[in-house]
Design an enzyme around this catalytic site. Sequence first.
Site, mmCIF file in Angstrom:
data_model
loop_
_atom_site.group_PDB
_atom_site.id
_atom_site.type_symbol
_atom_site.label_atom_id
_atom_site.label_comp_id
_atom_site.label_asym_id
_atom_site.label_seq_id
_atom_site.Cartn_x
_atom_site.Cartn_y
_atom_site.Cartn_z
ATOM 1 N N ASP A 1 13.758 41.789 42.534
ATOM 2 C CA ASP A 1 13.025 42.939 43.085
ATOM 3 C C ASP A 1 13.045 42.989 44.607
ATOM 4 O OD1 ASP A 1 12.383 43.582 40.461
ATOM 5 O OD2 ASP A 1 10.518 42.426 40.511
ATOM 6 N N LYS B 1 17.493 45.530 45.790
ATOM 7 C CA LYS B 1 18.956 45.570 45.612
ATOM 8 C C LYS B 1 19.421 46.989 45.274
ATOM 9 C CE LYS B 1 18.505 42.475 42.375
ATOM 10 N NZ LYS B 1 17.081 42.152 42.537
ATOM 11 N N LYS C 1 18.128 49.904 46.048
ATOM 12 C CA LYS C 1 18.154 50.776 47.235
ATOM 13 C C LYS C 1 19.388 50.492 48.093
ATOM 14 C CE LYS C 1 16.812 51.668 51.744
ATOM 15 N NZ LYS C 1 15.924 52.138 52.761
ATOM 16 N N GLY D 1 15.364 46.064 36.867
ATOM 17 C CA GLY D 1 14.834 47.394 37.158
ATOM 18 C C GLY D 1 15.158 47.671 38.611
ATOM 19 N N HIS D 2 16.166 48.488 38.852
ATOM 20 C CA HIS D 2 16.631 48.743 40.223
ATOM 21 C C HIS D 2 16.242 50.169 40.614
ATOM 22 C CE1 HIS D 2 19.905 45.376 39.923
ATOM 23 N NE2 HIS D 2 18.681 44.955 39.685
ATOM 24 N N THR D 3 15.369 50.269 41.615
ATOM 25 C CA THR D 3 14.829 51.575 41.994
ATOM 26 C C THR D 3 15.659 52.215 43.100
ATOM 27 O OG1 THR D 3 12.679 50.587 41.573
ATOM 28 C CG2 THR D 3 12.674 52.748 42.618
ATOM 29 N N GLN E 1 18.409 40.391 39.134
ATOM 30 C CA GLN E 1 17.513 39.250 39.353
ATOM 31 C C GLN E 1 17.744 38.682 40.769
ATOM 32 O OE1 GLN E 1 19.269 39.215 35.925
ATOM 33 N NE2 GLN E 1 17.630 40.660 35.706
ATOM 34 N N GLY F 1 6.148 46.938 34.454
ATOM 35 C CA GLY F 1 4.901 47.447 35.045
ATOM 36 C C GLY F 1 3.924 46.336 35.416
ATOM 37 N N ARG F 2 4.321 45.067 35.187
ATOM 38 C CA ARG F 2 3.415 43.955 35.519
ATOM 39 C C ARG F 2 3.224 43.846 37.025
ATOM 40 N NH1 ARG F 2 6.208 38.858 32.771
ATOM 41 N NH2 ARG F 2 8.053 39.987 33.475
ATOM 42 N N LYS G 1 11.754 46.266 53.126
ATOM 43 C CA LYS G 1 10.295 46.426 53.091
ATOM 44 C C LYS G 1 9.593 45.899 54.348
ATOM 45 C CE LYS G 1 8.697 47.029 48.816
ATOM 46 N NZ LYS G 1 8.344 46.936 47.384
ATOM 47 N N LEU G 2 10.300 46.003 55.486
ATOM 48 C CA LEU G 2 9.685 45.593 56.749
ATOM 49 C C LEU G 2 8.394 46.380 56.981
ATOM 50 C CD1 LEU G 2 10.264 43.842 59.350
ATOM 51 C CD2 LEU G 2 11.005 45.981 60.405
HETATM 52 P P1 GDP Z 1 15.517 45.586 42.853
HETATM 53 O O1 GDP Z 1 15.226 45.122 41.480
HETATM 54 O O2 GDP Z 1 15.971 44.478 43.748
HETATM 55 O O3 GDP Z 1 16.444 46.763 42.906
HETATM 56 O O4 GDP Z 1 14.121 46.077 43.467
HETATM 57 P P2 GDP Z 1 13.020 46.991 42.707
HETATM 58 O O5 GDP Z 1 13.529 48.381 42.640
HETATM 59 O O6 GDP Z 1 12.583 46.359 41.457
HETATM 60 O O7 GDP Z 1 11.809 46.858 43.702
HETATM 61 C C1 GDP Z 1 11.883 47.271 45.024
HETATM 62 C C2 GDP Z 1 10.803 48.319 45.270
HETATM 63 O O8 GDP Z 1 10.625 48.503 46.657
HETATM 64 C C3 GDP Z 1 11.160 49.707 44.738
HETATM 65 O O9 GDP Z 1 9.980 50.367 44.370
HETATM 66 C C4 GDP Z 1 11.818 50.376 45.939
HETATM 67 O O10 GDP Z 1 11.715 51.796 45.886
HETATM 68 C C5 GDP Z 1 10.976 49.828 47.047
HETATM 69 N N1 GDP Z 1 11.647 49.676 48.347
HETATM 70 C C6 GDP Z 1 12.913 49.281 48.618
HETATM 71 N N2 GDP Z 1 13.106 49.149 49.948
HETATM 72 C C7 GDP Z 1 11.931 49.471 50.529
HETATM 73 C C8 GDP Z 1 11.473 49.493 51.883
HETATM 74 O O11 GDP Z 1 12.185 49.167 52.818
HETATM 75 N N3 GDP Z 1 10.164 49.844 52.092
HETATM 76 C C9 GDP Z 1 9.331 50.184 51.077
HETATM 77 N N4 GDP Z 1 8.077 50.498 51.386
HETATM 78 N N5 GDP Z 1 9.729 50.178 49.790
HETATM 79 C C10 GDP Z 1 11.004 49.815 49.521
HETATM 80 P P1 IMO Z 2 15.723 42.767 39.086
HETATM 81 O O1 IMO Z 2 17.201 42.910 38.822
HETATM 82 C C1 IMO Z 2 12.197 40.231 38.869
HETATM 83 C C2 IMO Z 2 12.013 37.394 35.534
HETATM 84 C C3 IMO Z 2 10.956 37.603 34.479
HETATM 85 C C4 IMO Z 2 10.707 36.169 34.074
HETATM 86 C C5 IMO Z 2 12.102 35.536 34.142
HETATM 87 C C6 IMO Z 2 12.827 35.489 32.805
HETATM 88 O O2 IMO Z 2 14.973 44.031 38.941
HETATM 89 O O3 IMO Z 2 15.473 42.069 40.365
HETATM 90 P P2 IMO Z 2 14.003 37.336 31.302
HETATM 91 O O4 IMO Z 2 13.460 38.581 30.656
HETATM 92 O O5 IMO Z 2 15.131 37.607 32.238
HETATM 93 O O6 IMO Z 2 14.349 36.275 30.316
HETATM 94 O O7 IMO Z 2 12.778 36.756 32.169
HETATM 95 O O8 IMO Z 2 12.828 36.343 35.039
HETATM 96 N N1 IMO Z 2 12.898 38.555 35.783
HETATM 97 C C7 IMO Z 2 12.840 39.334 36.868
HETATM 98 N N2 IMO Z 2 11.968 39.317 37.908
HETATM 99 N N3 IMO Z 2 13.230 41.105 38.855
HETATM 100 C C8 IMO Z 2 14.115 41.111 37.845
HETATM 101 O O9 IMO Z 2 15.230 41.859 37.863
HETATM 102 C C9 IMO Z 2 13.915 40.218 36.762
HETATM 103 N N4 IMO Z 2 14.571 39.983 35.620
HETATM 104 C C10 IMO Z 2 13.941 38.952 35.037
HETATM 105 O O10 IMO Z 2 9.803 38.218 35.020
HETATM 106 O O11 IMO Z 2 9.911 35.522 35.032
HETATM 107 MG MG MG Z 3 13.665 45.127 40.065
#
Ligand code: GDP
Ligand code: IMO
Ligand code: MG
Length: 441
Positions: free
Chosen positions: A13, A16, A18, A40-42, A224, A302-303, A331-332
């Site tokens: 999270d 990546k 973005k 979950g890549h936003t 991950q 959603g956790r 996220k600076l």
């Molecule tokens: P990923 O799994 O690495 O793609 O990251 P996620 O999408 O799970 O989580 C990153 C969250 O931070 C998402 O809600 C993005 O929209 C948000 N995000 C990404 N870059 C920034 C940033 O620079 N600032 C803020 N405030 N939010 C960001």
């Molecule tokens: P992105 O790609 C954050 C975590 C789970 C758990 C552990 C094992 O969005 O960064 P799993 O279901 O893979 O067997 O769970 O890994 N986990 C993540 N945490 N971002 C993810 O993906 C994750 N994918 C798995 O919360 O601790």
């Molecule tokens: Mg994610």
Amino acid sequence: MGALAVVGTQWGDEGKGKIVDLLARDADMVVRYQGGSNAGHTVVKGETTFVFHLVPSGILYRGTTCVIGNGVVVDPAALIEELDGLRAKGVRTEGNLFVSQAAHVIMPYHKAIEKASETQKGGRRIGTTGRGIGPAYVDKMARIGIRMGDLLDPPYFRQKLEDNVAETNALLQALYHAPGFHAEKIFQEYLRYAERLRSMIVDTGLLVDKAITKGKRVLLEGAQGTHLDVDHGTYPYVTSSSASAGGACTGVGIGPTVIDAVLGVAKAYTTRVGSGPFPTELSNEVGAMLQKQGNEFGATTGRARRCGWYDAVLVRCAVRVNGLTSLAITKLDVLDHLDEIRTCTGYKFKGRRLDEIPQEMAILSACNPVYETWPGWKRSTTGITAYRALPVEARRYLARLEELAECPIDLVSTGSKREQTIVLRNPLLQSRRRSGARPVA
Ligand code: GDP
Ligand code: IMO
Ligand code: MG
């Protein structure tokens, strides 16, 4: 140029999605290489938010081919749901998305085994996403897994499925006293999925190789993060795949010499979802502020994400394990309102200073972080796109992160939208081998 891999340097999270979306503007191909719908890549484009689980984060560009590589475990129902969601938002994927015939398939019984196992572990549970990822990789390694290509050969698929269901039912019953599955029902359901996905299932290794040979720009999208990697992460609190850059070779079918550069994505602080040690975790009002300000809730489950200060030990390790050539700090802006900001530069255990992550989980869990304290900038950085426009305190903070990581920063993200980014250097357009630190203050 060859390929640029994008990997998470923390516990997932990092943002990546973005970063990959931003870079994909100049890419011909984006390839996912491991994990599955646990990711979950936003991506925020204009007013629309997309959350990708299996579909690569380059899909919003019509000219960018997206590939789900052989190292991914695919839940066909989740993939179809994602494709339907994209169509509803006006995004076309026809002819633009391919799935490896060698990618393993997640079956309903994988989710059932995971649920039963997690329940039985009680307080020692991993806190998985419940998507069946671990058990699907278990079957792959046990050489009984069903692959996407198998779905297109019904007699062969039926035989494998019947064998697996018989074995799984015995396991579910004996170990967990859980109900079993009907092979025929799964067979019919998955044949329907296969019909829908048939035209996308190809030998993606050849596709990627052809693109690279032709000099196309290829992005390899990690899921991950390094510290969730099955080998290099905080085992056993990890996922079941190789989330680090090494996984990009086996998960796509390319050799390491083809990867020109590796970009590590790091949040300006640290988060973690699920169980496992987290030395810089903050269970106070600062942690709560980071969670609220950063909207730190899982994009897949959603956790609430656990939050804490930036841990330079984790990122330095990620530089080494992935051979990172540069960093993207995200996220600076979430730190904008803090009076002071801390960075962890090492750990203390029984009076001894540790500069590397201890491999024993008991020691890592008992470590105390050693902090440096930096003054906050107390000004909004949201949406800033020029480095010089950042407050001097923010520039000093970034310069220190770069110094601690011994890896140059290429990108700084100041908001969730594509354009809310400072691009010091585009790592896709100028490939570079690891070249040491470069001051940016
Ligand atoms: P990923 O799994 O690495 O793609 O990251 P996620 O999408 O799970 O989580 C990153 C969250 O931070 C998402 O809600 C993005 O929209 C948000 N995000 C990404 N870059 C920034 C940033 O620079 N600032 C803020 N405030 N939010 C960001
Ligand atoms: P992105 O790609 C954050 C975590 C789970 C758990 C552990 C094992 O969005 O960064 P799993 O279901 O893979 O067997 O769970 O890994 N986990 C993540 N945490 N971002 C993810 O993906 C994750 N994918 C798995 O919360 O601790
Ligand atoms: Mg994610």
